[in-house]
Structures are given as structure tokens and as C-alpha cells.
Design a protein around this motif. Structure first.
Motif, PDB file in Angstrom:
ATOM      1  N   GLY A   3       0.825  -1.194   0.000  1.00 11.45           N
ATOM      2  CA  GLY A   3       0.000   0.000   0.000  1.00 11.45           C
ATOM      3  C   GLY A   3       0.859   1.243   0.000  1.00 11.45           C
ATOM      4  N   GLU A   4       0.225   2.350   0.245  1.00  8.16           N
ATOM      5  CA  GLU A   4       0.889   3.642   0.202  1.00  8.16           C
ATOM      6  C   GLU A   4       1.418   4.006   1.585  1.00  8.16           C
ATOM      7  OE1 GLU A   4      -0.396   8.265  -0.442  1.00  8.16           O
ATOM      8  OE2 GLU A   4      -1.655   6.696  -1.267  1.00  8.16           O
ATOM      9  N   ALA A   5       2.686   4.422   1.646  1.00 11.32           N
ATOM     10  CA  ALA A   5       3.295   4.840   2.900  1.00 11.32           C
ATOM     11  C   ALA A   5       3.834   6.259   2.744  1.00 11.32           C
ATOM     12  CB  ALA A   5       4.417   3.905   3.298  1.00 11.32           C
ATOM     13  N   LYS A   6       3.537   7.097   3.748  1.00 10.76           N
ATOM     14  CA  LYS A   6       4.043   8.464   3.785  1.00 10.76           C
ATOM     15  C   LYS A   6       4.666   8.696   5.149  1.00 10.76           C
ATOM     16  CE  LYS A   6       0.490  10.386   0.793  1.00 10.76           C
ATOM     17  NZ  LYS A   6      -0.585  11.375   0.669  1.00 10.76           N
ATOM     18  N   LEU A   7       5.746   9.451   5.166  1.00  7.55           N
ATOM     19  CA  LEU A   7       6.413   9.790   6.422  1.00  7.55           C
ATOM     20  C   LEU A   7       6.402  11.301   6.576  1.00  7.55           C
ATOM     21  CD1 LEU A   7       8.044   9.050   8.924  1.00  7.55           C
ATOM     22  CD2 LEU A   7      10.095   9.099   7.492  1.00  7.55           C
ATOM     23  N   LEU A   8       5.719  11.782   7.611  1.00 10.80           N
ATOM     24  CA  LEU A   8       5.690  13.202   7.936  1.00 10.80           C
ATOM     25  C   LEU A   8       6.768  13.435   8.982  1.00 10.80           C
ATOM     26  CD1 LEU A   8       1.835  13.563   8.419  1.00 10.80           C
ATOM     27  CD2 LEU A   8       3.128  13.883   6.338  1.00 10.80           C
ATOM     28  N   LYS A   9       7.739  14.325   8.680  1.00  9.23           N
ATOM     29  CA  LYS A   9       8.849  14.512   9.606  1.00  9.23           C
ATOM     30  C   LYS A   9       9.447  15.897   9.454  1.00  9.23           C
ATOM     31  CE  LYS A   9      12.686  12.935   6.770  1.00  9.23           C
ATOM     32  NZ  LYS A   9      14.050  12.936   7.196  1.00  9.23           N
ATOM     33  N   THR A  10      10.347  16.240  10.386  1.00  5.27           N
ATOM     34  CA  THR A  10      11.162  17.436  10.265  1.00  5.27           C
ATOM     35  C   THR A  10      12.534  17.005   9.790  1.00  5.27           C
ATOM     36  OG1 THR A  10      11.915  17.300  12.547  1.00  5.27           O
ATOM     37  CG2 THR A  10       9.949  18.629  12.129  1.00  5.27           C
ATOM     38  N   TRP A  11      13.286  17.930   9.237  1.00  8.72           N
ATOM     39  CA  TRP A  11      14.595  17.593   8.678  1.00  8.72           C
ATOM     40  C   TRP A  11      15.579  17.181   9.763  1.00  8.72           C
ATOM     41  CZ3 TRP A  11      18.964  20.133  10.137  1.00  8.72           C
ATOM     42  CH2 TRP A  11      18.795  21.338  10.809  1.00  8.72           C
ATOM     43  N   SER A  12      15.363  17.619  11.008  1.00  4.98           N
ATOM     44  CA  SER A  12      16.358  17.395  12.057  1.00  4.98           C
ATOM     45  C   SER A  12      15.978  16.317  13.068  1.00  4.98           C
ATOM     46  CB  SER A  12      16.595  18.705  12.799  1.00  4.98           C
ATOM     47  OG  SER A  12      15.389  19.124  13.427  1.00  4.98           O
ATOM     48  N   SER A  13      14.914  15.596  12.850  1.00  6.81           N
ATOM     49  CA  SER A  13      14.420  14.661  13.855  1.00  6.81           C
ATOM     50  C   SER A  13      15.199  13.346  13.872  1.00  6.81           C
ATOM     51  CB  SER A  13      12.945  14.355  13.601  1.00  6.81           C
ATOM     52  OG  SER A  13      12.496  13.334  14.462  1.00  6.81           O
ATOM     53  N   PRO A  14      15.883  13.042  14.988  1.00 10.42           N
ATOM     54  CA  PRO A  14      16.561  11.747  15.083  1.00 10.42           C
ATOM     55  C   PRO A  14      15.568  10.593  15.181  1.00 10.42           C
ATOM     56  CG  PRO A  14      16.737  12.932  17.152  1.00 10.42           C
ATOM     57  CD  PRO A  14      16.093  13.864  16.173  1.00 10.42           C
ATOM     58  N   PHE A  15      14.363  10.874  15.671  1.00 10.93           N
ATOM     59  CA  PHE A  15      13.342   9.836  15.769  1.00 10.93           C
ATOM     60  C   PHE A  15      12.839   9.446  14.381  1.00 10.93           C
ATOM     61  CE2 PHE A  15      13.150  12.356  19.672  1.00 10.93           C
ATOM     62  CZ  PHE A  15      13.521  11.374  20.572  1.00 10.93           C
ATOM     63  N   PRO A  55       7.621  12.596  14.152  1.00  3.35           N
ATOM     64  CA  PRO A  55       7.247  11.935  12.916  1.00  3.35           C
ATOM     65  C   PRO A  55       5.943  11.158  13.027  1.00  3.35           C
ATOM     66  CG  PRO A  55       8.917  10.646  14.005  1.00  3.35           C
ATOM     67  CD  PRO A  55       8.716  11.897  14.825  1.00  3.35           C
ATOM     68  N   ILE A  56       5.297  11.055  11.884  1.00  2.00           N
ATOM     69  CA  ILE A  56       4.087  10.258  11.762  1.00  2.00           C
ATOM     70  C   ILE A  56       4.234   9.412  10.499  1.00  2.00           C
ATOM     71  CG2 ILE A  56       1.586  10.279  11.529  1.00  2.00           C
ATOM     72  CD1 ILE A  56       1.661  13.176  12.626  1.00  2.00           C
ATOM     73  N   LEU A  57       4.050   8.130  10.634  1.00  3.60           N
ATOM     74  CA  LEU A  57       4.053   7.233   9.485  1.00  3.60           C
ATOM     75  C   LEU A  57       2.604   6.965   9.130  1.00  3.60           C
ATOM     76  CD1 LEU A  57       5.628   5.464   7.499  1.00  3.60           C
ATOM     77  CD2 LEU A  57       5.480   3.621   9.178  1.00  3.60           C
ATOM     78  N   ILE A  58       2.235   7.239   7.882  1.00  2.00           N
ATOM     79  CA  ILE A  58       0.862   7.036   7.422  1.00  2.00           C
ATOM     80  C   ILE A  58       0.872   5.888   6.427  1.00  2.00           C
ATOM     81  CG2 ILE A  58      -1.106   8.064   6.252  1.00  2.00           C
ATOM     82  CD1 ILE A  58      -0.017  10.783   7.148  1.00  2.00           C
ATOM     83  N   HIS A  59       0.083   4.877   6.733  1.00  2.00           N
ATOM     84  CA  HIS A  59      -0.030   3.716   5.836  1.00  2.00           C
ATOM     85  C   HIS A  59      -1.487   3.571   5.427  1.00  2.00           C
ATOM     86  CE1 HIS A  59      -0.535  -0.691   5.077  1.00  2.00           C
ATOM     87  NE2 HIS A  59       0.400  -0.347   4.196  1.00  2.00           N
ATOM     88  N   ASN A  60      -1.726   3.723   4.127  1.00  2.00           N
ATOM     89  CA  ASN A  60      -3.098   3.650   3.581  1.00  2.00           C
ATOM     90  C   ASN A  60      -4.052   4.576   4.313  1.00  2.00           C
ATOM     91  OD1 ASN A  60      -2.423   1.833   1.587  1.00  2.00           O
ATOM     92  ND2 ASN A  60      -2.870   0.063   2.878  1.00  2.00           N
ATOM     93  N   GLY A  61      -3.595   5.783   4.652  1.00  2.00           N
ATOM     94  CA  GLY A  61      -4.441   6.788   5.296  1.00  2.00           C
ATOM     95  C   GLY A  61      -4.589   6.648   6.790  1.00  2.00           C
ATOM     96  N   LYS A  62      -3.967   5.630   7.399  1.00  2.00           N
ATOM     97  CA  LYS A  62      -4.057   5.429   8.841  1.00  2.00           C
ATOM     98  C   LYS A  62      -2.719   5.803   9.483  1.00  2.00           C
ATOM     99  CE  LYS A  62      -7.393   1.742   8.385  1.00  2.00           C
ATOM    100  NZ  LYS A  62      -7.683   0.328   8.598  1.00  2.00           N
ATOM    101  N   PRO A  63      -2.732   6.718  10.463  1.00  2.00           N
ATOM    102  CA  PRO A  63      -1.480   7.188  11.054  1.00  2.00           C
ATOM    103  C   PRO A  63      -0.947   6.260  12.149  1.00  2.00           C
ATOM    104  CG  PRO A  63      -3.303   8.392  11.996  1.00  2.00           C
ATOM    105  CD  PRO A  63      -3.879   7.486  10.930  1.00  2.00           C
ATOM    106  N   LEU A  64       0.385   6.180  12.194  1.00  2.00           N
ATOM    107  CA  LEU A  64       1.101   5.555  13.300  1.00  2.00           C
ATOM    108  C   LEU A  64       1.961   6.684  13.873  1.00  2.00           C
ATOM    109  CD1 LEU A  64       2.244   2.341  11.455  1.00  2.00           C
ATOM    110  CD2 LEU A  64       0.476   2.492  13.185  1.00  2.00           C
ATOM    111  N   ALA A  65       1.494   7.317  14.934  1.00  2.00           N
ATOM    112  CA  ALA A  65       2.131   8.518  15.452  1.00  2.00           C
ATOM    113  C   ALA A  65       3.107   8.199  16.574  1.00  2.00           C
ATOM    114  CB  ALA A  65       1.079   9.496  15.967  1.00  2.00           C
ATOM    115  N   GLU A  66       4.078   9.105  16.741  1.00  2.00           N
ATOM    116  CA  GLU A  66       5.023   8.993  17.857  1.00  2.00           C
ATOM    117  C   GLU A  66       4.262   9.226  19.151  1.00  2.00           C
ATOM    118  OE1 GLU A  66       7.387  12.374  18.433  1.00  2.00           O
ATOM    119  OE2 GLU A  66       8.738  11.376  19.784  1.00  2.00           O
ATOM    120  N   LEU A  67       4.559   8.436  20.163  1.00  2.00           N
ATOM    121  CA  LEU A  67       3.911   8.615  21.468  1.00  2.00           C
ATOM    122  C   LEU A  67       4.910   9.032  22.498  1.00  2.00           C
ATOM    123  CD1 LEU A  67       1.554   5.561  21.437  1.00  2.00           C
ATOM    124  CD2 LEU A  67       1.006   7.902  20.871  1.00  2.00           C
TER     125      LEU A  67
END
Length: 67
Positions: A3-15, A55-67
Motif C-alpha cells: 500500500g501507500e506509505a508516507k512519512l511526515l517529519k522534520t529535517w532534524s528529527s533523530p526519531f 514523525p508520523i508514518l501514514i499507511h493507507n491513510g491510517k497514522p502511526l504517530a510517535e507517542l
């Protein structure tokens, strides 16, 4: 991960680098979308409305967010 994967992040995030490394090791293709720490993008808020962090990893429109 099919499926489709998107990664929302900042340029400096070690996470976010941990996610990038894991995706590369597993051979998963993804799209990177950058957010700015000083000017947060409101379109990211629906994916992590409580903590408002990346960061947030989005897979097929469902987010897996940092906690």
C-alpha cells in the motif's frame, strides 16, 4: 507493507531517522513530507491531534504517530 506509505517529519528529527532506516532495511518505498518546527502545517493535525508531533508514518491513510 503493501500500500501507500508516507512519512511526515522534520529535517532534524533523530526519531524520524529511525523510521527511515527501518523502512530502507525492509525495502519499503515511501513518500517523505517535511514539516517546519517554527511553522507547523495544520494539515498534519488530523493525523496526531493530541500530541501534535512528528514523525508520523501514514499507511493507507491510517497514522502511526510517535507517542
Amino acid at each position: 507493507m503493501v500500500g501507500e506509505a508516507k512519512l511526515l517529519k522534520t529535517w532534524s528529527s533523530p526519531f524520524a531517522l529511525r523510521i527511515v532506516w527501518a523502512l530502507k532495511i525492509k525495502g519499503i518505498e515511501y513518500e517523505t513530507i517535511f514539516d517546519h518546527l517554527s511553522n507547523k502545517n495544520a494539515s498534519f493535525l488530523p493525523y496526531n491531534p493530541i500530541y501534535k508531533k512528528v514523525p508520523i508514518l501514514i499507511h493507507n491513510g491510517k497514522p502511526l504517530a510517535e507517542l
